[in-house]
Scaffold this motif. Structure first.
Motif, PDB file in Angstrom:
ATOM      1  N   VAL A 184       0.842  -1.200   0.000  1.00  0.00           N
ATOM      2  CA  VAL A 184       0.000   0.000   0.000  1.00  0.00           C
ATOM      3  C   VAL A 184       0.875   1.246   0.000  1.00  0.00           C
ATOM      4  O   VAL A 184       2.061   1.194   0.334  1.00  0.00           O
ATOM      5  CB  VAL A 184      -0.935   0.042   1.238  1.00  0.00           C
ATOM      6  N   VAL A 185       0.270   2.377  -0.370  1.00  0.00           N
ATOM      7  CA  VAL A 185       0.938   3.668  -0.221  1.00  0.00           C
ATOM      8  C   VAL A 185       0.612   4.206   1.171  1.00  0.00           C
ATOM      9  O   VAL A 185      -0.235   3.674   1.881  1.00  0.00           O
ATOM     10  CB  VAL A 185       0.485   4.673  -1.305  1.00  0.00           C
ATOM     11  N   ASP A 186       1.285   5.288   1.562  1.00  0.00           N
ATOM     12  CA  ASP A 186       1.052   5.864   2.884  1.00  0.00           C
ATOM     13  C   ASP A 186      -0.353   6.451   2.977  1.00  0.00           C
ATOM     14  O   ASP A 186      -0.777   7.224   2.112  1.00  0.00           O
ATOM     15  CB  ASP A 186       2.074   6.958   3.162  1.00  0.00           C
ATOM     16  N   SER A 187      -1.067   6.088   4.026  1.00  0.00           N
ATOM     17  CA  SER A 187      -2.464   6.514   4.160  1.00  0.00           C
ATOM     18  C   SER A 187      -2.576   8.016   4.403  1.00  0.00           C
ATOM     19  O   SER A 187      -3.487   8.678   3.884  1.00  0.00           O
ATOM     20  CB  SER A 187      -3.153   5.747   5.290  1.00  0.00           C
ATOM     21  N   GLY A 188      -1.655   8.588   5.191  1.00  0.00           N
ATOM     22  CA  GLY A 188      -1.688  10.031   5.416  1.00  0.00           C
ATOM     23  C   GLY A 188      -1.408  10.801   4.139  1.00  0.00           C
ATOM     24  O   GLY A 188      -2.041  11.822   3.859  1.00  0.00           O
ATOM     25  N   GLY A 189      -0.445  10.315   3.351  1.00  0.00           N
ATOM     26  CA  GLY A 189      -0.162  10.944   2.062  1.00  0.00           C
ATOM     27  C   GLY A 189      -1.344  10.864   1.122  1.00  0.00           C
ATOM     28  O   GLY A 189      -1.663  11.823   0.407  1.00  0.00           O
ATOM     29  N   GLN A 190      -2.029   9.710   1.137  1.00  0.00           N
ATOM     30  CA  GLN A 190      -3.240   9.563   0.313  1.00  0.00           C
ATOM     31  C   GLN A 190      -4.306  10.553   0.758  1.00  0.00           C
ATOM     32  O   GLN A 190      -4.996  11.163  -0.065  1.00  0.00           O
ATOM     33  CB  GLN A 190      -3.770   8.138   0.411  1.00  0.00           C
ATOM     34  N   GLY A 191      -4.433  10.718   2.079  1.00  0.00           N
ATOM     35  CA  GLY A 191      -5.418  11.665   2.598  1.00  0.00           C
ATOM     36  C   GLY A 191      -5.146  13.078   2.132  1.00  0.00           C
ATOM     37  O   GLY A 191      -6.064  13.809   1.729  1.00  0.00           O
ATOM     38  N   LEU A 192      -3.874  13.486   2.174  1.00  0.00           N
ATOM     39  CA  LEU A 192      -3.517  14.821   1.695  1.00  0.00           C
ATOM     40  C   LEU A 192      -3.836  14.971   0.217  1.00  0.00           C
ATOM     41  O   LEU A 192      -4.363  16.012  -0.211  1.00  0.00           O
ATOM     42  CB  LEU A 192      -2.032  15.084   1.953  1.00  0.00           C
ATOM     43  N   MET A 193      -3.560  13.939  -0.573  1.00  0.00           N
ATOM     44  CA  MET A 193      -3.852  14.014  -1.997  1.00  0.00           C
ATOM     45  C   MET A 193      -5.350  14.113  -2.267  1.00  0.00           C
ATOM     46  O   MET A 193      -5.775  14.762  -3.226  1.00  0.00           O
ATOM     47  CB  MET A 193      -3.258  12.805  -2.729  1.00  0.00           C
ATOM     48  N   GLU A 194      -6.163  13.472  -1.421  1.00  0.00           N
ATOM     49  CA  GLU A 194      -7.611  13.591  -1.600  1.00  0.00           C
ATOM     50  C   GLU A 194      -8.057  15.037  -1.387  1.00  0.00           C
ATOM     51  O   GLU A 194      -8.927  15.551  -2.101  1.00  0.00           O
ATOM     52  CB  GLU A 194      -8.351  12.666  -0.625  1.00  0.00           C
ATOM     53  N   VAL A 195      -7.452  15.708  -0.402  1.00  0.00           N
ATOM     54  CA  VAL A 195      -7.786  17.119  -0.171  1.00  0.00           C
ATOM     55  C   VAL A 195      -7.408  17.957  -1.390  1.00  0.00           C
ATOM     56  O   VAL A 195      -8.228  18.750  -1.894  1.00  0.00           O
ATOM     57  CB  VAL A 195      -7.056  17.655   1.081  1.00  0.00           C
ATOM     58  N   ILE A 196      -6.185  17.786  -1.868  1.00  0.00           N
ATOM     59  CA  ILE A 196      -5.729  18.585  -3.013  1.00  0.00           C
ATOM     60  C   ILE A 196      -6.517  18.229  -4.272  1.00  0.00           C
ATOM     61  O   ILE A 196      -6.814  19.099  -5.102  1.00  0.00           O
ATOM     62  CB  ILE A 196      -4.210  18.382  -3.243  1.00  0.00           C
ATOM     63  N   GLN A 197      -6.876  16.954  -4.420  1.00  0.00           N
ATOM     64  CA  GLN A 197      -7.696  16.549  -5.571  1.00  0.00           C
ATOM     65  C   GLN A 197      -9.041  17.266  -5.548  1.00  0.00           C
ATOM     66  O   GLN A 197      -9.523  17.755  -6.582  1.00  0.00           O
ATOM     67  CB  GLN A 197      -7.928  15.033  -5.546  1.00  0.00           C
ATOM     68  N   GLY A 198      -9.644  17.359  -4.358  1.00  0.00           N
ATOM     69  CA  GLY A 198     -10.918  18.070  -4.233  1.00  0.00           C
ATOM     70  C   GLY A 198     -10.784  19.533  -4.586  1.00  0.00           C
ATOM     71  O   GLY A 198     -11.660  20.125  -5.242  1.00  0.00           O
ATOM     72  N   VAL A 199      -9.665  20.147  -4.173  1.00  0.00           N
ATOM     73  CA  VAL A 199      -9.413  21.556  -4.490  1.00  0.00           C
ATOM     74  C   VAL A 199      -9.304  21.757  -5.995  1.00  0.00           C
ATOM     75  O   VAL A 199      -9.931  22.652  -6.576  1.00  0.00           O
ATOM     76  CB  VAL A 199      -8.120  22.027  -3.777  1.00  0.00           C
ATOM     77  N   VAL A 200      -8.521  20.911  -6.656  1.00  0.00           N
ATOM     78  CA  VAL A 200      -8.303  21.059  -8.103  1.00  0.00           C
ATOM     79  C   VAL A 200      -9.584  20.739  -8.876  1.00  0.00           C
ATOM     80  O   VAL A 200      -9.899  21.403  -9.877  1.00  0.00           O
ATOM     81  CB  VAL A 200      -7.129  20.165  -8.565  1.00  0.00           C
ATOM     82  N   ASP A 201     -10.342  19.746  -8.414  1.00  0.00           N
ATOM     83  CA  ASP A 201     -11.611  19.428  -9.079  1.00  0.00           C
ATOM     84  C   ASP A 201     -12.560  20.621  -9.049  1.00  0.00           C
ATOM     85  O   ASP A 201     -13.282  20.892 -10.014  1.00  0.00           O
ATOM     86  CB  ASP A 201     -12.279  18.228  -8.404  1.00  0.00           C
ATOM     87  N   SER A 202     -12.556  21.339  -7.940  1.00  0.00           N
ATOM     88  CA  SER A 202     -13.404  22.532  -7.840  1.00  0.00           C
ATOM     89  C   SER A 202     -12.848  23.662  -8.694  1.00  0.00           C
ATOM     90  O   SER A 202     -13.594  24.384  -9.366  1.00  0.00           O
ATOM     91  CB  SER A 202     -13.499  22.973  -6.375  1.00  0.00           C
ATOM     92  N   LEU A 203     -11.536  23.799  -8.695  1.00  0.00           N
ATOM     93  CA  LEU A 203     -10.895  24.864  -9.477  1.00  0.00           C
ATOM     94  C   LEU A 203     -11.172  24.711 -10.972  1.00  0.00           C
ATOM     95  O   LEU A 203     -11.377  25.692 -11.688  1.00  0.00           O
ATOM     96  CB  LEU A 203      -9.390  24.842  -9.214  1.00  0.00           C
ATOM     97  N   THR A 204     -11.194  23.463 -11.447  1.00  0.00           N
ATOM     98  CA  THR A 204     -11.390  23.213 -12.881  1.00  0.00           C
ATOM     99  C   THR A 204     -12.869  23.100 -13.261  1.00  0.00           C
ATOM    100  O   THR A 204     -13.195  22.911 -14.427  1.00  0.00           O
ATOM    101  CB  THR A 204     -10.684  21.911 -13.290  1.00  0.00           C
ATOM    102  N   GLY A 205     -13.746  23.188 -12.271  1.00  0.00           N
ATOM    103  CA  GLY A 205     -15.175  23.099 -12.553  1.00  0.00           C
ATOM    104  C   GLY A 205     -15.717  21.688 -12.600  1.00  0.00           C
ATOM    105  O   GLY A 205     -16.896  21.470 -12.891  1.00  0.00           O
TER     106      GLY A 205
END
Length: 559
Positions: A184-205
């Motif tokens: 597996v990958v690091d769970s905390g790192g995955q959590g941070l990426m989910e936050v940034i993914q949500g930010v970028v998804d909103s930024l791009t519409g």
């Protein structure tokens, strides 16, 4: 927002989208945890941390960057749970410090924000470990700085940072062997990426609608004056609501007859009809009969039935909790009128028996939590407020709570807070045993640390997922014996696994084994285990105590 900058209103929506994304993915993140114990996992802790901030951010009607930064920093700091949540809150704290004086956010502000975020988070962790959330954050900060002066517009710039974050995340198993072994990958790192993914998804519409869930904290119902009505005295038990899509308009006579029928089977009636629909609300013991009658006039929609007797019982319980909380508050206010004592104690505990043990040892305030739900920084601050002492020792009793306790210490100005980094309940008990009433604060700090560092502590629980750790193959449902060094025993029988764990924990100087049995173990079963230990190790003395803890069959110490 334009092609080059993010304004305050957009920034507000981006943060809420990030919070919403990790909340929706928390179960997936939890599954990435290598350690297979049934605990308050990474996804849950990170989600609760950011949601604490998101609820503050959501309330702001006329946002500015400065106001949003204050809400994000304060909300996440106080709501931080577990190591992953505390680190996430520190990342937010650093990012917001760097951008709080900006009118809008461009590439320069984002780059500075990432850099300050990483710097702040690394400082908060005593021994930073690579291959974790910190590594992923650092990778994105480096990418943000590298591309700051490029020709990329804002959205491609943010997408490049996101992409590189995933690239770093994919390499975390190469940095931590335990991740590679578990696949597996690091769970905390995955959590941070989910936050940034949500930010970028909103930024791009890609994401336009964001719904932040309401707080799951217990809602306190106001205590009503007078005597409570017993649930048995509620004449009609089901609050029944529905809408009829009318086949044809109701005449006045038809509406009257419909109302008369509903009153014959209930009360608290509201019927509102127009040409197309009829809205019905009635309290009745026979919701089905109300629905059947409604069907004679057309199709039904928005059908809803609530058990009011059950709700009433729940309200009475909440009322009782409110009264108890008010009593505690009154007691605390009375205590606050007294001169503060020199030394006070706060400990995290799980289980009625363990709580009684801590109280007997002189702990002033017990925070219920521990492994299954890590207390937040806010919980720690509330506890500190309740203890009327100049100096307060905090015993986190769980390695995943230490950072939250230290964060509460750093936010407290009017009392001297000493966090003893106890990682287990037995360590916390040993620390309290080492307290000397006639010694000063520094002497007691040394005595208590020496006391808990002199014992070996262990726990026996069950696995909640298949994994492999240190060459041990573990299956969901297996029994695990865990000591201060990690998982030492894996089996299918609680007694056999506990005995194997103790074999790893004792040495030629060991004299005493203390067992604290959990809520799923009987007194007789604990006594049988104690007999088995004494039979196998006649030189050892064995004590058994009721702990009442969930999840862990036994907690134990060897000294």
């Amino acid at each position: 927002m334009n092609a080059h900058t993010i304004d305050a209103k957009t920034f507000q929506q981006l943060f809420l989208a990030g919070a919403n994304r990790i909340n929706s993915q928390k179960d997936y993140i939890n599954e990435l945890n290598v350690f297979p114990v049934p605990d308050g996992d990474t996804g849950t802790n990170m989600s609760l941390t950011i949601l604490s901030a998101a609820r503050e951010v959501e309330k702001i009607s006329d946002p500015t960057i400065a106001v949003l930064c204050k809400a994000i920093s304060s909300g996440s700091l106080r709501g931080a749970r577990g190591n992953s949540g505390v680190i996430l809150s520190q990342l937010f704290r650093g990012f917001t410090k760097a951008i709080s004086k900006s009118e809008a956010l461009g590439k320069e502000e984002i780059s500075k924000g990432f850099s300050r975020a990483v710097e702040t988070a690394y400082k908060a962790v005593m021994k930073p470990k690579e291959g974790t959330i910190l590594t992923v954050a650092k990778g994105m900060a480096e990418r943000a700085a590298e591309l700051e002066d490029s020709d990329l517009d804002l959205i491609p710039y943010c997408e490049e940072i996101l992409s590189y974050g995933y690239e770093v995340l994919s390499k975390t198993p190469d940095m931590l062997p335990v991740l590679k072994e578990a696949g597996v990958v690091d769970s905390g790192g995955q959590g941070l990426m989910e936050v940034i993914q949500g930010v970028v998804d909103s930024l791009t519409g890609k994401v336009t609608e964001v719904v932040i869930p309401e707080s799951t904290s217990p809602v306190q119902t106001p205590v009503m004056e007078g005597e409570a009505v017993p649930a048995a005295d509620i004449k009609f038990g089901y609050c029944t609501e529905f809408i009829i899509m009318l086949d044809k308009p109701m005449s006045e006579q038809t509406e009257k007859e419909f109302k008369d029928y509903l009153l014959s089977i209930g009360d608290s009636l509201v019927v509102v009809a127009d040409e197309d629909i009829c809205k019905v609300h009635v309290h009745t013991n026979h919701p089905g009969q109300a629905f059947e009658k409604g069907l004679t006039f057309g199709a039904l929609s928005n059908m809803k039935v609530d058990n009011m007797r059950l709700e009433h019982q729940e309200r009475l319980i909440k009322d009782a909790e409110k009264v108890a909380a008010q009593q505690r508050e009154e007691e605390a206010q009375e205590a606050a009128k007294e001169p503060p004592k020199k030394i006070g104690f706060i400990a995290v505990s799980i289980g009625a028996g363990l709580t009684d043990i801590f109280k007997g040892l002189g702990v002033d305030y017990l925070i219920e939590g521990g492994q299954t739900m890590n207390p937040s920084t806010e919980d720690m601050l509330n506890a500190i407020d309740q203890v009327n002492a100049e100096n307060i020792f905090i015993l986190p009793n769980n390695k995943n709570i230490i950072l939250a306790a230290e964060q509460a210490r750093d936010l407290t100005e009017d009392k001297n807070i000493i966090v003893l980094p106890t990682k287990t309940i037995p360590q916390g008990i040993a620390a309290m045993i080492g307290y000397l009433a006639d010694a000063d604060v520094e002497e007691n700090k040394e005595n208590m640390m020496e006391s808990y560092q002199d014992i070996a502590s262990g726990q026996v629980t069950y696995a909640v997922r298949d994994t492999a750790i240190n060459g041990k193959e573990i299956h969901n449902g297996d029994i695990m014996g865990i000591d201060d060094d990690g998982i030492e025993a894996v089996g299918t029988d609680v007694v056999d696994t506990t005995l194997e764990l103790i074999q790893h924990m004792i040495d030629e100087e060991s004299e005493l084994v203390c067992l604290y049995y959990g809520e799923d173990v009987t007194k007789e079963q604990a006594a049988e285990l104690a007999d088995a230990i004494e039979e196998k190790y006649p030189e050892l003395e064995v004590e058994t105590n009721f702990g009442g803890q969930p999840i862990y069959y036994y907690m134990l110490s060897v000294e």
